[in-house]
Motif scaffolding. Structure first.
Motif, PDB file in Angstrom:
ATOM      1  N   ILE A 264      67.432 123.101  52.164  1.00  0.00           N
ATOM      2  CA  ILE A 264      68.405 122.810  53.139  1.00  0.00           C
ATOM      3  C   ILE A 264      68.652 123.816  54.218  1.00  0.00           C
ATOM      4  O   ILE A 264      69.142 124.926  53.990  1.00  0.00           O
ATOM      5  CB  ILE A 264      69.723 122.578  52.428  1.00  0.00           C
ATOM      6  CG1 ILE A 264      69.706 121.328  51.304  1.00  0.00           C
ATOM      7  CG2 ILE A 264      70.739 122.011  53.405  1.00  0.00           C
ATOM      8  CD1 ILE A 264      70.478 121.167  50.492  1.00  0.00           C
ATOM      9  N   VAL A 265      68.341 123.619  55.554  1.00  0.00           N
ATOM     10  CA  VAL A 265      68.732 124.495  56.610  1.00  0.00           C
ATOM     11  C   VAL A 265      69.908 124.247  57.259  1.00  0.00           C
ATOM     12  O   VAL A 265      70.180 125.311  58.078  1.00  0.00           O
ATOM     13  CB  VAL A 265      67.400 124.451  57.357  1.00  0.00           C
ATOM     14  CG1 VAL A 265      65.939 124.861  56.816  1.00  0.00           C
ATOM     15  CG2 VAL A 265      67.234 122.982  58.232  1.00  0.00           C
ATOM     16  N   CYS A 266      70.528 123.256  57.101  1.00  0.00           N
ATOM     17  CA  CYS A 266      72.048 123.173  57.821  1.00  0.00           C
ATOM     18  C   CYS A 266      72.670 122.024  57.241  1.00  0.00           C
ATOM     19  O   CYS A 266      72.130 121.167  56.484  1.00  0.00           O
ATOM     20  CB  CYS A 266      71.894 122.763  59.111  1.00  0.00           C
ATOM     21  SG  CYS A 266      70.917 121.091  59.428  1.00  0.00           S
ATOM     22  N   SER A 267      74.050 122.545  57.024  1.00  0.00           N
ATOM     23  CA  SER A 267      74.899 121.502  56.261  1.00  0.00           C
ATOM     24  C   SER A 267      76.305 121.533  56.929  1.00  0.00           C
ATOM     25  O   SER A 267      76.771 122.490  57.552  1.00  0.00           O
ATOM     26  CB  SER A 267      75.075 122.128  54.782  1.00  0.00           C
ATOM     27  OG  SER A 267      75.628 123.242  54.688  1.00  0.00           O
ATOM     28  N   ASP A 268      77.023 120.409  56.641  1.00  0.00           N
ATOM     29  CA  ASP A 268      78.443 120.341  57.164  1.00  0.00           C
ATOM     30  C   ASP A 268      79.310 119.335  56.523  1.00  0.00           C
ATOM     31  O   ASP A 268      78.392 118.257  55.952  1.00  0.00           O
ATOM     32  CB  ASP A 268      78.482 120.205  58.774  1.00  0.00           C
ATOM     33  CG  ASP A 268      79.832 120.490  59.300  1.00  0.00           C
ATOM     34  OD1 ASP A 268      80.648 121.261  58.615  1.00  0.00           O
ATOM     35  OD2 ASP A 268      79.978 120.264  60.547  1.00  0.00           O
ATOM     36  N   ILE A 269      80.629 119.505  56.284  1.00  0.00           N
ATOM     37  CA  ILE A 269      81.333 118.600  55.691  1.00  0.00           C
ATOM     38  C   ILE A 269      82.009 118.074  56.914  1.00  0.00           C
ATOM     39  O   ILE A 269      82.819 118.831  57.606  1.00  0.00           O
ATOM     40  CB  ILE A 269      82.267 118.944  54.676  1.00  0.00           C
ATOM     41  CG1 ILE A 269      81.481 119.361  53.427  1.00  0.00           C
ATOM     42  CG2 ILE A 269      83.420 118.080  54.347  1.00  0.00           C
ATOM     43  CD1 ILE A 269      81.371 118.325  52.259  1.00  0.00           C
TER      44      ILE A 269
ATOM     45  N   LEU B 205      75.821 116.207  64.759  1.00  0.00           N
ATOM     46  CA  LEU B 205      74.497 116.952  64.988  1.00  0.00           C
ATOM     47  C   LEU B 205      74.854 118.379  65.893  1.00  0.00           C
ATOM     48  O   LEU B 205      73.922 119.207  65.580  1.00  0.00           O
ATOM     49  CB  LEU B 205      73.693 115.908  65.648  1.00  0.00           C
ATOM     50  CG  LEU B 205      72.355 116.425  65.827  1.00  0.00           C
ATOM     51  CD1 LEU B 205      71.621 116.471  64.391  1.00  0.00           C
ATOM     52  CD2 LEU B 205      71.381 115.076  66.379  1.00  0.00           C
ATOM     53  N   PRO B 206      75.342 118.534  66.891  1.00  0.00           N
ATOM     54  CA  PRO B 206      75.462 119.614  67.615  1.00  0.00           C
ATOM     55  C   PRO B 206      75.576 120.947  66.566  1.00  0.00           C
ATOM     56  O   PRO B 206      75.131 121.986  66.903  1.00  0.00           O
ATOM     57  CB  PRO B 206      76.333 119.480  68.822  1.00  0.00           C
ATOM     58  CG  PRO B 206      76.334 118.247  68.907  1.00  0.00           C
ATOM     59  CD  PRO B 206      76.089 117.472  67.733  1.00  0.00           C
ATOM     60  N   ASP B 207      76.624 120.649  65.853  1.00  0.00           N
ATOM     61  CA  ASP B 207      77.209 121.840  65.040  1.00  0.00           C
ATOM     62  C   ASP B 207      76.109 122.037  63.981  1.00  0.00           C
ATOM     63  O   ASP B 207      75.772 123.360  63.529  1.00  0.00           O
ATOM     64  CB  ASP B 207      78.389 121.492  64.109  1.00  0.00           C
ATOM     65  CG  ASP B 207      79.403 121.305  65.227  1.00  0.00           C
ATOM     66  OD1 ASP B 207      79.534 122.392  66.374  1.00  0.00           O
ATOM     67  OD2 ASP B 207      80.875 120.861  64.792  1.00  0.00           O
ATOM     68  N   LEU B 208      75.397 121.072  63.500  1.00  0.00           N
ATOM     69  CA  LEU B 208      74.345 121.351  62.519  1.00  0.00           C
ATOM     70  C   LEU B 208      73.166 121.901  63.008  1.00  0.00           C
ATOM     71  O   LEU B 208      72.766 123.014  62.461  1.00  0.00           O
ATOM     72  CB  LEU B 208      73.825 119.918  61.950  1.00  0.00           C
ATOM     73  CG  LEU B 208      74.672 119.035  61.294  1.00  0.00           C
ATOM     74  CD1 LEU B 208      74.394 117.933  60.827  1.00  0.00           C
ATOM     75  CD2 LEU B 208      75.084 119.786  59.712  1.00  0.00           C
ATOM     76  N   LEU B 209      72.832 121.698  64.389  1.00  0.00           N
ATOM     77  CA  LEU B 209      71.769 122.397  64.957  1.00  0.00           C
ATOM     78  C   LEU B 209      72.044 123.754  65.417  1.00  0.00           C
ATOM     79  O   LEU B 209      71.098 124.540  65.220  1.00  0.00           O
ATOM     80  CB  LEU B 209      71.486 121.487  66.448  1.00  0.00           C
ATOM     81  CG  LEU B 209      70.901 120.053  66.048  1.00  0.00           C
ATOM     82  CD1 LEU B 209      70.680 119.357  67.379  1.00  0.00           C
ATOM     83  CD2 LEU B 209      69.686 119.969  65.278  1.00  0.00           C
ATOM     84  N   ASP B 210      73.202 124.217  65.591  1.00  0.00           N
ATOM     85  CA  ASP B 210      73.374 125.550  65.520  1.00  0.00           C
ATOM     86  C   ASP B 210      73.276 126.442  64.387  1.00  0.00           C
ATOM     87  O   ASP B 210      73.189 127.801  64.840  1.00  0.00           O
ATOM     88  CB  ASP B 210      75.132 125.674  65.958  1.00  0.00           C
ATOM     89  CG  ASP B 210      75.380 125.116  67.204  1.00  0.00           C
ATOM     90  OD1 ASP B 210      74.597 125.048  68.272  1.00  0.00           O
ATOM     91  OD2 ASP B 210      76.481 124.800  67.559  1.00  0.00           O
ATOM     92  N   GLN B 211      72.995 125.859  63.243  1.00  0.00           N
ATOM     93  CA  GLN B 211      72.775 126.461  62.149  1.00  0.00           C
ATOM     94  C   GLN B 211      71.154 126.964  61.773  1.00  0.00           C
ATOM     95  O   GLN B 211      71.031 127.496  61.249  1.00  0.00           O
ATOM     96  CB  GLN B 211      73.267 125.801  61.028  1.00  0.00           C
ATOM     97  CG  GLN B 211      74.787 125.634  60.982  1.00  0.00           C
ATOM     98  CD  GLN B 211      75.204 124.695  59.949  1.00  0.00           C
ATOM     99  OE1 GLN B 211      74.503 124.785  58.498  1.00  0.00           O
ATOM    100  NE2 GLN B 211      76.242 123.903  59.939  1.00  0.00           N
ATOM    101  N   VAL B 212      70.413 125.981  62.724  1.00  0.00           N
ATOM    102  CA  VAL B 212      69.122 126.143  62.494  1.00  0.00           C
ATOM    103  C   VAL B 212      68.517 127.192  63.354  1.00  0.00           C
ATOM    104  O   VAL B 212      68.640 127.352  64.380  1.00  0.00           O
ATOM    105  CB  VAL B 212      68.210 124.829  62.813  1.00  0.00           C
ATOM    106  CG1 VAL B 212      66.842 124.806  62.848  1.00  0.00           C
ATOM    107  CG2 VAL B 212      68.821 123.577  62.238  1.00  0.00           C
ATOM    108  N   ASP B 213      67.587 128.252  62.538  1.00  0.00           N
ATOM    109  CA  ASP B 213      66.888 129.231  62.881  1.00  0.00           C
ATOM    110  C   ASP B 213      65.746 128.985  63.340  1.00  0.00           C
ATOM    111  O   ASP B 213      64.888 128.499  62.191  1.00  0.00           O
ATOM    112  CB  ASP B 213      67.091 130.398  62.287  1.00  0.00           C
ATOM    113  CG  ASP B 213      68.755 131.072  61.969  1.00  0.00           C
ATOM    114  OD1 ASP B 213      69.260 130.931  63.340  1.00  0.00           O
ATOM    115  OD2 ASP B 213      69.033 131.672  61.072  1.00  0.00           O
ATOM    116  N   GLY B 214      65.052 129.152  64.196  1.00  0.00           N
ATOM    117  CA  GLY B 214      63.642 129.046  64.385  1.00  0.00           C
ATOM    118  C   GLY B 214      63.191 127.627  65.223  1.00  0.00           C
ATOM    119  O   GLY B 214      64.066 126.921  65.298  1.00  0.00           O
TER     120      GLY B 214
END
Length: 195
Positions: A43-48, A59-68
């Motif tokens: 799991i590379v990103c998560s949110d509640i 989606l924008p907050d989830l994508l902020d967690q993705v490195d690479g």
């Protein structure tokens, strides 16, 4: 690849039900959003989020967690539309492969003849070959791995959030992600060439 599921909130409402032997009119839910790396299985990103927040809004907050870099995005029909495609292209470049099933009544864009979008190509392919063939050709059938992830979450972590406060529920979800990622790393085989 992104997915979501509902988690029931465990708290005061259930205590009141047991004490007063009453039924609540409506259960409270939170949406758990997870992003899965298909190569590593982690799991590379998560949110509640609260249940009134739509998937494209989260989606924008989830994508902020993705490195690479990200080369492919698979999402369900809730992400269909230009805002999601534009956001993904802005974040990861125009070469990202976006695979989102259009609805059955989807129509081609007005620019389709001169400059077809990825969505136009998906619509045309589904029309020509059928939805199942489209899923196989685009790799969309890999979403079954996300459904398996959700099943693992509900089996290992559980279908309920135990924390009462929203920020604490977010922390509880992050802990769950850490647990599942650790289990994934421990369960993956290591290969070594011997000769």
């Amino acid at each position: 690849m992104h997915c979501r599921t509902g988690l029931k909130i465990f708290g005061e409402g259930e205590w009141l039900e047991k004490k007063h032997k009453t039924k609540r009119k409506r259960h409270s839910w939170r949406k758990l959003h997870l992003g899965l790396d298909l190569a590593s299985g982690e799991i590379v990103c998560s949110d509640i989020t609260k249940d009134d927040i739509g998937d494209p809004t989260a989606l924008p907050d989830l994508l902020d967690q993705v490195d690479g870099p990200v080369s492919q995005f698979l999402g369900d029909g809730a992400y269909d539309g230009d805002p999601t495609s534009d956001l993904l292209a802005a974040r990861f470049g125009s070469t990202i492969e976006v695979t989102i099933p259009p609805p059955k009544n989807a129509i081609l864009s007005t620019n389709e003849a001169k400059d077809p979008t990825a969505r136009d190509c998906h619509i045309a392919d589904i029309t020509a070959r059928g939805r199942m063939a489209w899923q196989k050709a685009t790799g969309y059938n890999q979403r079954s791995r996300v459904e398996t992830l959700m099943g693992r979450w509900k089996t290992v972590i559980g279908p309920k959030l135990k924390a009462r406060g929203f920020e604490n529920q977010k922390t509880e979800a992050k802990i769950g992600v850490g647990i599942l990622n650790r289990m994934t790393r421990l369960g993956r085989p290591n290969f070594e060439r011997t000769a």
